[in-house]
Scaffold this motif. Sequence first.
Motif: not given
Lengths: 310, 446, 302
Positions: B105, B111-112, B157, B213-214, B216, B330, B397, B404-405, B407-408, B411, B414
Amino acid sequence: MNAAPRFHLTKADRRNLRTAAPFILPWVIGFFAFTLYPIVYSLYLSFNRYSGIGDAQPVGLSNYRHLTSDPLFWKSLWNTLYYTGLAVPIGLVVAIVLALAMNQRVREVAIYRAAIYLPSILPLFALTFIFIVLLNPRFGFVNYLLTLAHGPEINWLGDQRWTKMSVVLLAQLGAGGPALIFLASLRAVPSDLYESAALDGAGALRRFRHITLPLITPVILYDLIYGTILGVQIFTPAYIPVGGTSGGAAYTAGPDNSLLFYVFYLYKNAFQYSDMGYASAMAWVLFVISVVLALAIMRWSKYWVYYEAA
Amino acid sequence: MSLLSRRGWKASLVFASIVLAACGGGGTSTAPPLAGCNSGTTQATFWTSHTPPDSDSLKHIVDAFNKQSTTTCVKLVQVPGSETDIAKLTTAVRSGTGPDVYMLDRFTVAERAAAGVLTDLSAYGASSLASNFVSFAWAEANFKGKPYALPFDTDTRALYYRKDLLQAAGVDISALDPAKGPPTIDMIRTMANKVNHKTGGAYDVVGFIPYINQGWHYTWGFAYGGSFFDAASCKVTPNDPKIVQAFKDMFYDWDKALGVDAVQTFLSSYSPPNQPAQQDPFLQGHLGFVVTGDWVLGQIATYKPDLAYGVTYIPVPHAGDAPATWAGGWSMVIPKGAKNDKGGYEFMKYITGAEGQKVYTKETQHTPTIKSLASDSSLFPGQHQFFINQLPAAHSRPPLPVGAFYWDQLSTAQDAAVRNTADPATALKAAADATNAKLSAFCPLT
Amino acid sequence: MTVLREAEKAPGSLVIRRPARPRLARFFNKTLPESLGPRLILILMCALFLLPFWSMATAALKTTQELSTFPPTFFPQSFAWGNFSRAVNYIPFGTFFMNSVYLTFWIALGAAISNPLIAYGFSRINWPGRDVVFGIVMATIFIPFPVLIVALFDIFARLHWIDTFLPMIIPAFFGNPFFIFLMRQFFLGLPNEISEAARIDGANELQTFMYIILPLARPAVAVVVIFAAVAAWGEFLAPLLYLQDESKYPLSIGLQFYRQEHDVSYNLLMAASTLIVIPVVALFLAFQRFFIEGVTVGSVKG
């Protein structure tokens, strides 16, 4: 329960050790080969900052300190303990009731047993999809039953006050497993005890309270410990109902993070945020809490568990 | 002693059967060469978590590559399970059993890379490919100025609307024509409220729920012109006033107006988690508008081909604002310790190049990241063209080692705003603090 | 016989008029009412517990069109039996199935052999430090698995066991704390007199274990086998991490293939899940005979 002083082994002690050794040898080997190293390694990691690859940087106690100020840590801990506190007693009662039902002398009881046991062997992955359908607030079967009983229309998976109860309900589908264990212990109760009690005029309920219950207490203890351990480590059932994967990203773990269970949060830290050190610190905190819980249960059990032997 | 010999007997029996079992289950090192490989090629493994039908398309591309390569032969392995991907990848990479190419992704590349899982691609000359790709995609594939991935597909989107439901409620849908530019949020709100319908005190049709849905945090944050990351100070800025305003309008106030509990019940009833696509409330006529991605076009074609719907820009707060959307998608990466990294790179270049992406776009109706393909309208039938047209103005983004952190955290904020359990400013400040605490360890990022 | 005839003469009697045989009379007068109550309760329970399976099986039989109806219909309008063959062809079902069978067999065998053995050592023999070491056994369960993944993977990689079934099978032969605990509880419930009697007769520990204690513990061992088999059948995380060749995947991983990025092949997934359940049900029906046979410890416990 013997407690011979450590460095003072009697001849009998030595002989007992020798006879016991071959029996427990498989566990000992497995422990040293597969368990000890990972456990020690995770303790080491908890004092480091480590992404999973490359070098680990020592950070002392900072992971543990960070835990105390992390609101999601406390939330996940609360979620898990709340769930366990609900699921263990409910699960125990359900399992015993099921076992009593499975023990009835009805001709075709094998079929009933298989039917009750069936949900616990359905693949959890598929079962959770089904359960989401059953828990639909407007069209689901569970709320249909509730409306028949003039109960409220509960938004099982959308209302943060009820989400954990939903998982408890889902877990009860697997009660067939523990019920089998209780069934085994029920069958081990000698029938002549019941017969003589019945002759003395004891009704079914009294027979249960004074004969069955005491004799199955070792298994009740097992179920309590087993249930508590499973409860605090709950992972999959929370992960799937919540896994909304639009565009590869997930929403919060349940409304208001109410399904963010401890091990799931640990897993996120380890493999989504690549913070293995923090995850390991979480693991050891859980370890300490679990040991305390288990010891408490074991100590409490001395008052009500009845062993035939030892 | 009889005790030992008895046990010894059993033990050796068990041991023998285990050895036999192992022989049955192992032996990859001496595997015969794959069918379809040219002679003299070395094998490269390619892992993907995609499932059919997308993985079928990947297989076609792999086959085409193998046919024309004289040095490398690629073996495609499906490793399903999306969240646990990185667990499998991390464990495999650290012990030298990882793949040569991995489909990752794109959002998680930074991050990776920061975690040390990926190989820097500049050694293979990847930087020269930069201009082939859409800019936001290339930006996401870089970390600390170095390329760690080659972009593959993407998605954007937009706002979908039900022509039939809106017209039945007396709405003039010509106002939603994309030629008129993005609609304003106020206009959408008015239209949506006409469509709301309750039966027995509970919603069975809701005009527009912006946050499903999207819809966000990123979606509305970008629509309001907010910025999520300040590179200069190396800090995330979710408490940017524009983002706070977006949260207030689209999450907090919007849900309050519709009734928080009523909406939650509606969503749990008609849009429960992990629902199969054909039951989607927009397809089934329970929603008038929805913000979602281009993949839904394919779902509509499959499950409800005669649906009367339209597509336009995501609404904006003020008339005349520039339209905004964001894109995911991806990419292909080479994990550290890959045994055949050169062969892997050769394959990566092919699949993310024009040839590979053309096949993938044709077969899966995803959106390509190769600039040259965007102008080939034959690849984008129907409404898909609208999504392609959005590409130049799409945001991505911010590529952060704590993506990832972050994003959470967003969320969680939100969710609090939607449920009216916290006011947006407070919730977003908490998100900022928590994320910056983690981010500071990686600064500076350039 | 005489009693019945006399009762026949009494007006308004509740005895069934002239039943053909005494057994039939007993059935209607005694067995049926006695078992009716439990039967009704059992049927009710079964209905509740079979509901998820019913939902699964009906979803498996629905056409993709019918899946669009929301709320879901209780009974499929048409029976799409073809879903089963489609599900089986969608993924290499047969291969995955055999892999699952293979794994489950060996893991269950390992559990059946190792756990009673180990539990015996922790319960029927009194040796110094026994309870402390048992405490360690139990303590190991409290470490959540995700944290051990990385190090455990390292060990197996060093042994070159990655991409084989060994990381899942071998540990099963070295005991599982849950099952050890279960068997230990069971063994502790058996009276000391049995072991004493065997000892006096000259049996050593292994003989006592194999010929006296183990037969008494058959229900518990059956439970361990069933649990271990069911757990192995559904094991997901371990195969996901350790297997890298698709031809080795078990069914639990195979089910993931029915899920796409933004959708799920619901009816195919349910069809596959229904098929998967059958062998486990068969296993269960085969092993539950141990419960029917029962354990007559009564004579010794007295």
